[in-house]
Design a protein around this motif. Structure first.
Motif, PDB file in Angstrom:
ATOM      1  N   ASP A 293       0.865  -1.189   0.000  1.00  0.00           N
ATOM      2  CA  ASP A 293       0.000   0.000   0.000  1.00  0.00           C
ATOM      3  C   ASP A 293       0.901   1.239   0.000  1.00  0.00           C
ATOM      4  O   ASP A 293       1.242   1.782   1.054  1.00  0.00           O
ATOM      5  CB  ASP A 293      -0.905  -0.038   1.244  1.00  0.00           C
ATOM      6  N   ILE A 294       1.284   1.687  -1.196  1.00  0.00           N
ATOM      7  CA  ILE A 294       2.268   2.785  -1.249  1.00  0.00           C
ATOM      8  C   ILE A 294       1.630   4.124  -0.879  1.00  0.00           C
ATOM      9  O   ILE A 294       2.334   5.047  -0.471  1.00  0.00           O
ATOM     10  CB  ILE A 294       3.033   2.850  -2.597  1.00  0.00           C
ATOM     11  N   GLY A 295       0.301   4.218  -0.988  1.00  0.00           N
ATOM     12  CA  GLY A 295      -0.393   5.425  -0.521  1.00  0.00           C
ATOM     13  C   GLY A 295      -0.167   5.615   0.977  1.00  0.00           C
ATOM     14  O   GLY A 295       0.095   6.723   1.449  1.00  0.00           O
ATOM     15  N   LYS A 296      -0.229   4.508   1.721  1.00  0.00           N
ATOM     16  CA  LYS A 296      -0.027   4.578   3.171  1.00  0.00           C
ATOM     17  C   LYS A 296       1.423   4.945   3.516  1.00  0.00           C
ATOM     18  O   LYS A 296       1.686   5.742   4.419  1.00  0.00           O
ATOM     19  CB  LYS A 296      -0.383   3.218   3.788  1.00  0.00           C
ATOM     20  N   ILE A 297       2.354   4.385   2.757  1.00  0.00           N
ATOM     21  CA  ILE A 297       3.786   4.670   2.992  1.00  0.00           C
ATOM     22  C   ILE A 297       4.044   6.171   2.791  1.00  0.00           C
ATOM     23  O   ILE A 297       4.744   6.817   3.573  1.00  0.00           O
ATOM     24  CB  ILE A 297       4.675   3.848   2.011  1.00  0.00           C
ATOM     25  N   HIS A 330      -0.528  -0.117  -9.018  1.00  0.00           N
ATOM     26  CA  HIS A 330      -1.148   0.893  -8.142  1.00  0.00           C
ATOM     27  C   HIS A 330      -2.126   1.730  -8.966  1.00  0.00           C
ATOM     28  O   HIS A 330      -1.989   2.949  -9.074  1.00  0.00           O
ATOM     29  CB  HIS A 330      -0.058   1.735  -7.490  1.00  0.00           C
ATOM     30  N   TYR A 331      -3.120   1.042  -9.527  1.00  0.00           N
ATOM     31  CA  TYR A 331      -4.024   1.637 -10.528  1.00  0.00           C
ATOM     32  C   TYR A 331      -4.932   2.727  -9.965  1.00  0.00           C
ATOM     33  O   TYR A 331      -5.510   3.492 -10.706  1.00  0.00           O
ATOM     34  CB  TYR A 331      -4.889   0.536 -11.173  1.00  0.00           C
ATOM     35  N   TYR A 332      -5.028   2.791  -8.643  1.00  0.00           N
ATOM     36  CA  TYR A 332      -5.953   3.749  -8.031  1.00  0.00           C
ATOM     37  C   TYR A 332      -5.303   5.106  -7.762  1.00  0.00           C
ATOM     38  O   TYR A 332      -5.940   6.015  -7.266  1.00  0.00           O
ATOM     39  CB  TYR A 332      -6.521   3.173  -6.714  1.00  0.00           C
ATOM     40  N   ILE A 333      -3.992   5.247  -8.079  1.00  0.00           N
ATOM     41  CA  ILE A 333      -3.315   6.538  -7.849  1.00  0.00           C
ATOM     42  C   ILE A 333      -3.218   7.271  -9.194  1.00  0.00           C
ATOM     43  O   ILE A 333      -2.922   6.644 -10.219  1.00  0.00           O
ATOM     44  CB  ILE A 333      -1.900   6.327  -7.256  1.00  0.00           C
ATOM     45  N   ASP A 334      -3.450   8.561  -9.198  1.00  0.00           N
ATOM     46  CA  ASP A 334      -3.337   9.378 -10.411  1.00  0.00           C
ATOM     47  C   ASP A 334      -2.008   9.057 -11.111  1.00  0.00           C
ATOM     48  O   ASP A 334      -0.938   9.163 -10.504  1.00  0.00           O
ATOM     49  CB  ASP A 334      -3.376  10.858 -10.001  1.00  0.00           C
TER      50      ASP A 334
END
Ligand code: BEZ
Ligand code: FE2
Length: 406
Positions: A293-297, A330-334
């Motif tokens: 979960d790179i958004g969390k990182i 990570h398809y959900y990140i712009d």
């Protein structure tokens, strides 16, 4: 002195145009091309055409070169099945990676813009080739072994390799250590290796929370590792508890590879201690470990790196391939935001984690650079990082310490 002129420069924090870069071993000046030519009349001019872009050379912070002979010998899909295949096949795979095989792997990285790499070495067989590589190399001598009865022998062998690597140390070859993982290294060895690293100011890299099996084994002594340890090593108790292992690294700035199965508390400790996380999305996918979960990182403010891992769990050591995969994992990140973060993760962030004076186009940094070509004019400069990742397979040139490689 050389002056490089491209249409764009990715610093990597911003994109600028109508500037050129003057450098020797290190970057000396960044200004308009005409001004630099006047200031440094004897400089060699290297000018690139239309849609060229200059960016810092990439840093592949986690690779296992000794496994570079693997193409399809190892089993993918599930971590324990893969690990069993490594144990079964390593005696034929390791000797197959001779000097040519190692040099080939290093050359593939060079041609794809990698000007520094972090090599985790299990045996020391790649030491001489790495010390002579064109790139800057952080050489991580690895320790492994969960059986306390073998601890002294394993530690002595490890120290022997470390000492050999210290003899080869120079500006571009930096010895360091790797502790394989919390499940595979006995805590006494972990303690001794960290103490050694602290005394000698060596960087430390470790695989951590790569698989669900690791999480279950360390937390509850159950799961897929239970049968593995009983059958392979006659063990029923994990070599470490996750938190104890992690806290042994307090006071170091270490590299934690994978961390897909880390919990909140562990991520908090990683952040507090200014450790870095190395993300290897292709390896994680192929071994059935899921996606970080790179958004969390990013939200937690942890220094985030991307790397290929070895050819034991990847089809390529080209970081452009890895970054392309990361865009789709990570398809959900712009995608434009993600592309910029990914480029930062293999330049500035990686240089900070590996304590290298490169990874940025800034006066005083080593002139470790790469030049890529975009396929056509872009209306919006913010789309440059995404298009660089999408359209690059090989780079036009790299410079390392100001020296050009074609
Ligand atoms: C060991 O040497 O103890 C070990 C190696 C690989 C996986 C697990 C343990
Ligand atoms: Fe690895």
């Amino acid at each position: 002195m050389k002056i490089v002129k491209t249409k764009y420069i990715l610093t990597p924090d911003k994109i600028i145009s109508d500037r050129a870069v003057a450098f020797d071993e290190k970057i000396v000046d960044i200004d308009e091309f005409e001004i630099l030519k006047e200031k440094y009349p004897d400089a060699k001019i290297v000018e690139y055409e239309n849609n060229s872009c200059l960016l810092p050379g990439f840093i592949n912070s986690h690779v296992h070169l000794e496994f570079s002979a693997n193409k399809a010998s190892l089993s993918y899909g599930d971590f324990i099945i893969w690990l069993n295949s490594v144990i079964k096949k390593r005696e034929e795979l390791i000797p197959k990676c001779d000097e040519d095989c190692l040099k080939n792997a290093i050359d593939t990285m060079l041609k794809s813009g990698i000007t520094s790499f972090g090599a985790v070495s299990s045996y020391g067989y790649d030491m001489n080739v790495c010390s002579q590589a064109p790139q800057r190399v952080v050489y991580f001598n690895e320790i492994i072994g969960s059986n306390p009865a073998a601890a002294d022998v394993l530690y002595n062998d490890f120290i022997q390799r470390v000492k050999e690597s210290i003899k080869l140390k120079d500006e571009k070859f930096i010895p360091a250590i790797a502790i394989h993982s919390p499940y595979s290294v006995h805590r006494v060895l972990v303690e001794k290796a960290i103490e050694f690293a602290k005394k000698n100011s060596f960087l430390i890299s470790t695989h951590f929370m790569e698989s669900r099996a690791e999480r279950e084994w360390l937390d509850k002594a159950t799961g897929d590792f239970k049968a593995f340890f009983e059958d392979f090593l006659n063990q029923s108790i994990p070599a470490n508890r996750a938190l104890d292992f992690l806290e042994m690294f307090n006071g170091t700035n270490s590299l934690f590879v994978h961390t897909v199965w880390c919990n909140e508390k562990e991520l908090e400790i990683i952040e507090k201690n200014r450790h870095s996380i190395i993300h290897c999305p292709v390896s994680n996918r192929l071994l059935g470990n899921g996606a970080l979960d790179i958004g969390k990182i990013k939200y937690l403010g942890i220094n985030f790196l991307t790397a290929t891992d070895g050819l034991s769990s990847n089809y390529s050591l080209n970081l452009y391939e890895e970054l392309k995969s990361a865009l789709f994992v990570h398809y959900y990140i712009d995608p434009n935001v993600l592309a910029m973060d990914l480029i930062r993760s293999v330049t500035k962030n990686a240089a900070a984690a590996l304590k290298l004076n490169c990874g940025e186009i800034e006066i005083g940094k080593y002139a470790d650079l790469q030049i890529v070509e975009l396929p056509e004019d872009l209306d919006n400069l913010n789309e440059i990082p995404l298009n660089i990742i999408l359209h690059t397979k090989k780079v036009k040139n790299v410079f390392i310490s100001g020296e050009m490689y074609e």
